[in-house]
Design a protein around this motif. Structure first.
Motif, short mmCIF file in Angstrom:
data_model
loop_
_atom_site.label_atom_id
_atom_site.label_comp_id
_atom_site.label_asym_id
_atom_site.label_seq_id
_atom_site.Cartn_x
_atom_site.Cartn_y
_atom_site.Cartn_z
N UNK A 47 0.85 -1.19 0.00
CA UNK A 47 0.00 0.00 0.00
C UNK A 47 0.89 1.23 0.00
N UNK A 48 0.58 2.19 -0.86
CA UNK A 48 1.46 3.33 -1.12
C UNK A 48 0.88 4.58 -0.46
N UNK A 49 1.65 5.17 0.46
CA UNK A 49 1.24 6.37 1.20
C UNK A 49 2.45 6.89 1.95
N UNK A 139 -2.04 8.25 -2.57
CA UNK A 139 -2.33 6.92 -2.05
C UNK A 139 -2.64 5.99 -3.22
N UNK A 140 -2.34 4.71 -3.03
CA UNK A 140 -2.64 3.75 -4.09
C UNK A 140 -2.28 2.33 -3.69
N UNK A 141 -2.65 1.41 -4.55
CA UNK A 141 -2.34 0.00 -4.37
C UNK A 141 -1.34 -0.48 -5.40
N UNK A 142 -0.66 -1.59 -5.09
CA UNK A 142 0.41 -2.11 -5.95
C UNK A 142 0.31 -3.64 -6.03
N UNK A 143 -0.89 -4.21 -6.25
CA UNK A 143 -1.00 -5.67 -6.26
C UNK A 143 -0.35 -6.29 -7.50
N UNK A 144 0.33 -7.41 -7.28
CA UNK A 144 0.97 -8.16 -8.35
C UNK A 144 0.25 -9.49 -8.51
N UNK A 145 -0.02 -9.86 -9.76
CA UNK A 145 -0.77 -11.08 -10.05
C UNK A 145 0.10 -12.05 -10.83
N UNK A 146 -0.03 -13.33 -10.47
CA UNK A 146 0.73 -14.37 -11.16
C UNK A 146 0.34 -14.45 -12.63
N UNK A 147 1.35 -14.54 -13.47
CA UNK A 147 1.16 -14.85 -14.89
C UNK A 147 2.21 -15.89 -15.26
N UNK A 148 1.78 -17.14 -15.46
CA UNK A 148 0.40 -17.59 -15.66
C UNK A 148 -0.37 -17.78 -14.35
N UNK A 149 -1.71 -17.80 -14.49
CA UNK A 149 -2.62 -18.13 -13.41
C UNK A 149 -2.97 -19.61 -13.48
N UNK A 150 -2.83 -20.29 -12.37
CA UNK A 150 -3.16 -21.72 -12.29
C UNK A 150 -2.41 -22.52 -13.33
N UNK A 151 -1.21 -22.05 -13.71
CA UNK A 151 -0.37 -22.77 -14.66
C UNK A 151 -0.85 -22.76 -16.10
N UNK A 233 -9.74 6.33 -9.05
CA UNK A 233 -8.33 6.67 -9.26
C UNK A 233 -8.10 7.23 -10.66
N UNK A 234 -7.36 8.34 -10.77
CA UNK A 234 -7.12 8.95 -12.07
C UNK A 234 -6.04 8.26 -12.90
#
Length: 291
Positions: A47-49, A139-151, A233-234
């Motif tokens: 979380x960015x702040x 303020x902002x979020x920085x979520x990272x998602x797996x690629x690939x998802x579920x292989x 968010x802009x």
């Protein structure tokens, strides 16, 4: 570690930074969230702040003094208080203290709330200004998602889609991680759809400058993915580790921007800043619709 859970998802959150650690699909048994492998990038969803991006020389001016702030601010390194916890909701708070005042001379309360509704995870921010003066912050979020998802498939099998489907412009990064001040058309996105490629990110992050953006979706060839609803968010940043072919993509709702490379400035003049008057409250958030 705090856990919230329903029939669809299991979510783990650390009090350190109030940072997501896991967003787990219980029915198909896979994690949407990046695992924090430090060989690529050691975070998961910071979380960015009170700033986003990097300040010139990590410094800013206030009242003829120079203060220092780390990239993306300090909240990601702070231990939050667990304010509320239930099966499907967790609420974390951070208040100013001696350490924060040395970097950021304002009195505040930052509340981060996570709520599960079916296969949707809501992330809500509340910032209260307890200072006797106007408080600048981002303020902002920085979520990272797996690629690939579920292989499923390879990196290049995944797409990013935006709504509404318009021509997209982004801020040029030059030199990294600062902005040059120029905006460019994101040529890789056609009719609102972009196929993922590590080549797209060789020169760094892509901060989409589109204040009308409602939602952005990461989708796999097997139709797993996540839609972030980002109407509050802009800006939305897309990032993966440069020159690393890392197996993740960050989709980051931003209310704030990195500095334009140059002189040390004030927070009030920083791009995308929020100016919160004494005694006022700012609330905003985003959701992750996981499928």
């Amino acid at each position: 570690m705090i856990t919230i859970e329903n029939d669809d998802l299991l979510v783990e959150i650390s009090a350190n930074g109030a940072e997501l650690q896991k967003v787990y699909n219980k029915k198909e048994q896979f994690d949407y969230l990046w695992n924090g492998n430090a060989d690529f990038w050691g975070s998961r969803a910071p979380n960015l702040f009170p700033i986003i991006g990097r300040l010139n020389e990590y410094k800013y001016k206030k009242d003829d003094q120079i203060y220092e702030l780390p990239q993306h601010g300090f909240a990601k390194e702070m231990t939050f208080e667990v304010h509320q916890e239930s099966d499907i909701k967790a609420v974390f708070t951070l208040k100013n203290n001696e350490e924060t005042i040395a970097m950021y001379p304002y009195e505040f309360t930052l509340t981060i709330e996570y709520t599960l509704v079916g296969a949707l995870l809501a992330v809500d921010y509340r910032v209260e200004n307890h200072s006797k003066e106007r408080m600048p912050f981002s303020i902002g979020g920085h979520p990272a998602f797996n690629v690939p998802l579920n292989g499923a498939g390879s990196y290049e099998d995944y797409t990013i889609t935006i709504q509404p489907k318009e021509e997209v412009k982004y801020f040029e990064s030059n030199p990294l991680p600062y902005r040059s001040g120029n905006r460019k058309v994101l040529q890789e996105m056609k009719d609102g759809v972009m196929t993922l490629s590590h080549e797209t990110f060789r020169e760094g992050l892509i901060i989409i400058d589109e204040p009308k953006l409602d939602a952005i979706t990461l989708e796999s060839p097997e139709k797993h993915g996540v839609t972030l609803n980002v109407i509050d968010f802009p800006y939305v940043c897309l990032w993966t580790k440069e020159q690393a072919d890392a197996p993740f993509i960050c989709i980051e709702p931003f209310f704030g921007l990195p500095d334009i490379a140059g002189e040390i400035g004030t927070l009030e003049d920083k791009g995308g800043i929020i100016l919160l008057e004494s005694g006022e409250v700012k609330q905003l958030g985003f959701t992750m619709d996981l499928f």
